[in-house]
Each structure stands twice: as C-alpha cells, then as structure tokens.
Write a protein that holds these residues in place. Structure first.
Motif, PDB file in Angstrom:
ATOM      1  N   GLU A   1      -4.304  -1.065  -3.525  1.00  0.00           N
ATOM      2  CA  GLU A   1      -3.648  -0.097  -4.405  1.00  0.00           C
ATOM      3  C   GLU A   1      -2.321   0.314  -3.773  1.00  0.00           C
ATOM      4  O   GLU A   1      -2.177   0.287  -2.552  1.00  0.00           O
ATOM      5  CB  GLU A   1      -4.541   1.140  -4.587  1.00  0.00           C
ATOM      6  N   PRO A   2      -1.333   0.694  -4.618  1.00  0.00           N
ATOM      7  CA  PRO A   2      -1.378   0.850  -6.081  1.00  0.00           C
ATOM      8  C   PRO A   2      -1.129  -0.440  -6.857  1.00  0.00           C
ATOM      9  O   PRO A   2      -1.175  -0.430  -8.076  1.00  0.00           O
ATOM     10  CB  PRO A   2      -0.256   1.845  -6.339  1.00  0.00           C
TER      11      PRO A   2
ATOM     12  N   ARG B   1       0.824  -1.216   0.000  1.00  0.00           N
ATOM     13  CA  ARG B   1       0.000   0.000   0.000  1.00  0.00           C
ATOM     14  C   ARG B   1       0.853   1.258   0.000  1.00  0.00           C
ATOM     15  O   ARG B   1       0.423   2.291  -0.515  1.00  0.00           O
ATOM     16  CB  ARG B   1      -0.923   0.002   1.225  1.00  0.00           C
ATOM     17  N   ARG B   2       2.033   1.172   0.558  1.00  0.00           N
ATOM     18  CA  ARG B   2       2.938   2.329   0.584  1.00  0.00           C
ATOM     19  C   ARG B   2       3.770   2.436  -0.696  1.00  0.00           C
ATOM     20  O   ARG B   2       4.618   3.325  -0.814  1.00  0.00           O
ATOM     21  CB  ARG B   2       3.867   2.226   1.800  1.00  0.00           C
TER      22      ARG B   2
ATOM     23  N   PHE C   1       4.389   3.657 -10.230  1.00  0.00           N
ATOM     24  CA  PHE C   1       3.841   4.252  -9.008  1.00  0.00           C
ATOM     25  C   PHE C   1       5.017   4.648  -8.106  1.00  0.00           C
ATOM     26  O   PHE C   1       6.113   4.104  -8.234  1.00  0.00           O
ATOM     27  CB  PHE C   1       2.914   3.287  -8.287  1.00  0.00           C
ATOM     28  N   GLN C   2       4.761   5.597  -7.229  1.00  0.00           N
ATOM     29  CA  GLN C   2       5.802   6.120  -6.374  1.00  0.00           C
ATOM     30  C   GLN C   2       5.573   5.720  -4.913  1.00  0.00           C
ATOM     31  O   GLN C   2       4.434   5.484  -4.502  1.00  0.00           O
ATOM     32  CB  GLN C   2       5.859   7.653  -6.484  1.00  0.00           C
ATOM     33  N   PRO C   3       6.645   5.661  -4.114  1.00  0.00           N
ATOM     34  CA  PRO C   3       6.472   5.390  -2.685  1.00  0.00           C
ATOM     35  C   PRO C   3       5.609   6.483  -2.053  1.00  0.00           C
ATOM     36  O   PRO C   3       5.678   7.652  -2.429  1.00  0.00           O
ATOM     37  CB  PRO C   3       7.895   5.427  -2.135  1.00  0.00           C
ATOM     38  N   MET C   4       4.818   6.077  -1.067  1.00  0.00           N
ATOM     39  CA  MET C   4       3.923   7.000  -0.397  1.00  0.00           C
ATOM     40  C   MET C   4       4.416   7.245   1.026  1.00  0.00           C
ATOM     41  O   MET C   4       4.776   6.295   1.721  1.00  0.00           O
ATOM     42  CB  MET C   4       2.512   6.433  -0.348  1.00  0.00           C
ATOM     43  N   PRO C   5       4.417   8.505   1.482  1.00  0.00           N
ATOM     44  CA  PRO C   5       4.885   8.800   2.836  1.00  0.00           C
ATOM     45  C   PRO C   5       3.966   8.204   3.901  1.00  0.00           C
ATOM     46  O   PRO C   5       2.823   7.857   3.621  1.00  0.00           O
ATOM     47  CB  PRO C   5       4.890  10.323   2.870  1.00  0.00           C
TER      48      PRO C   5
END
Length: 244
Positions: free
Chosen positions: A213-214, A180-181, A240-244
């Motif tokens: 997601e993602p 998810r992250r 997709f990019q890493p999420m904080p």
C-alpha cells in the motif's frame, strides 16, 4: 498499458541501434500487453537530438511497425534534462511532452542528490504551463530523498519509477519502500535496446506493487488511468499522498 519512458527511436541517442532493434522492442511491448510506447530520447547537452525531426521519426517508426505486424504504436516525447530546460523555447518543450499532449514533461534530474535546482526547474516549467514527471528516483538516494520528492509532488509533479528495478534485483526493496511512502505514481521501462538491459515490460513491476500500500489500492490508477491522462495532456491529481 502505456510505457511512458522508452528509448525506442533508433539512431538518435543511446537507445535502439537500428530499425530492427526498434521493431524487436515493440514486439516486447506486444508480449507484455503494452499498447503504446512513448519515445523519449535524451534531450540534454551530451546528445545532439534534433527536436524538430522527432515527429517525423515517430511517424516513420509507426509505419515500419505496421508493416512488420507489430501491434504496439509509438507516441512522441522526450527525457528532458533539468540542466537544459532554460535553453528550450515553448515550442520545443511542447514537442517533447509525453504523448504530444502538450502538458507533461519527463524531467531527468541532474546527477547527485536532488537539490533546490530541481524544484526551481519544476516551478519554471509550471510557469510555462507544464507539469513534470520526475524520472529515476533510484539515482538520487539520500536521507532527504522522500522529503524532496514529496515537496515536488506538492508542487504538482509526479514520480516515475523504472519497472525492472521494482520487479526484482538489489534495488527492488528500496523501490518498494518508495512506493510505501507514496512517492511512486507511474512506472515505465526506460528500455534502450532489445539486445540487453531492461526490456519493454511493465507487468512484473505492477505485480510487485500489488504487494504494498498505497499502490495496491490504486493499481488501476498507476497502471492505466494516470498514464492515459498524461499522454492526453490532462490534469490529474494522485489519489494518495506522500507519507512522512
């Protein structure tokens, strides 16, 4: 599908016990729709793996698989310890790139929380024309794990998660949280034997990734596009990019 991390070569490390075990692992791959398996023996201080012999061992195993009627085929590779990268010359490193593509190294971090030494190893390998797939994020649980992985991704690395840990068991929710992250890019079996432990199986983990997601929106990239590009030695950028 392509399994990027598997200890299917017999008698070289802590993987397959013998040729019959290797063939049985290939049959597991057949049953799950895995067409290619990267043989990734441990390249580290506690395993005396002769890199110069690996290409012949892979070719010998493929002949045995064909004779046994197994459909899966084995590609070259290695699971390279962070702690040994400075001791390998360019030819040795390229001999253990995933699929023999000459570009991507499956990199095993040193034990404990991820540290600046791993970042330095990724940078050193990049300076030698190589990119890294980071193995075993589940072994390095710490408050800054996602931050550390995200920093490595920004430096061009990808993260490989172990399929069985995503599919089920006590680690599954934690692995899905990493997905998810946005810090799970590819999955692999890390199978060591047909006699027990993790099987050569990816489909169950992909089904679980389809729940979040993602990954859900990019499942084809995770399952097929990225592994194909990795073994071909191609440049790839995560969608997709890493999420904080």
């Amino acid at each position: 599908m392509i399994d990027l991390h598997c200890h299917i070569l017999a008698g070289v490390d802590d993987g397959a016990l013998d040729l019959a075990d290797s063939v049985a692992m290939a049959r597991q791959a057949d049953a799950d729709g895995v067409a290619f398996v990267c043989a990734t023996p441990h390249i580290r201080h506690d395993h005396d793996v002769a890199i110069v012999e690996l290409a012949d061992r892979v070719a010998e195993l493929n002949r045995a698989l064909e004779a046994a009627g197994a459909r899966a085929r084995v590609l070259s590779g290695g699971e390279v310890a962070e702690t040994i990268t400075t001791r390998l010359d360019d030819a040795q490193l390229r001999a253990v790139t995933l699929g023999g593509g000459g570009r991507w190294i499956l990199l095993e971090p040193r034990p404990g929380p991820l540290a600046d030494s791993l970042t330095a190893a990724v940078d050193r390998l990049a300076a030698r024309g190589l990119r890294c797939v980071i193995a075993h994020p589940e072994r390095h649980l710490a408050p800054d794990l996602v931050e550390r992985l995200a920093a490595l991704v920004r430096r061009g690395a990808l993260v490989q998660a172990t399929a069985a840990l995503i599919e089920g068991g006590p680690a599954a929710e934690g692995m899905l949280a990493l997905a998810r992250r946005g810090v799970v890019h590819v999955i692999a079996s890390d199978a060591h034997s047909s006699h027990g432990g993790r099987p050569v199986r990816l489909s169950g983990a992909l089904a679980r990734l389809a729940e979040v997601e993602p990954a859900r929106s990019h499942l084809e990239w995770i399952a097929r596009e990225a592994p194909r590009a990795i073994v071909a030695g191609e440049e790839i950028t995560p969608p997709f990019q890493p999420m904080p």
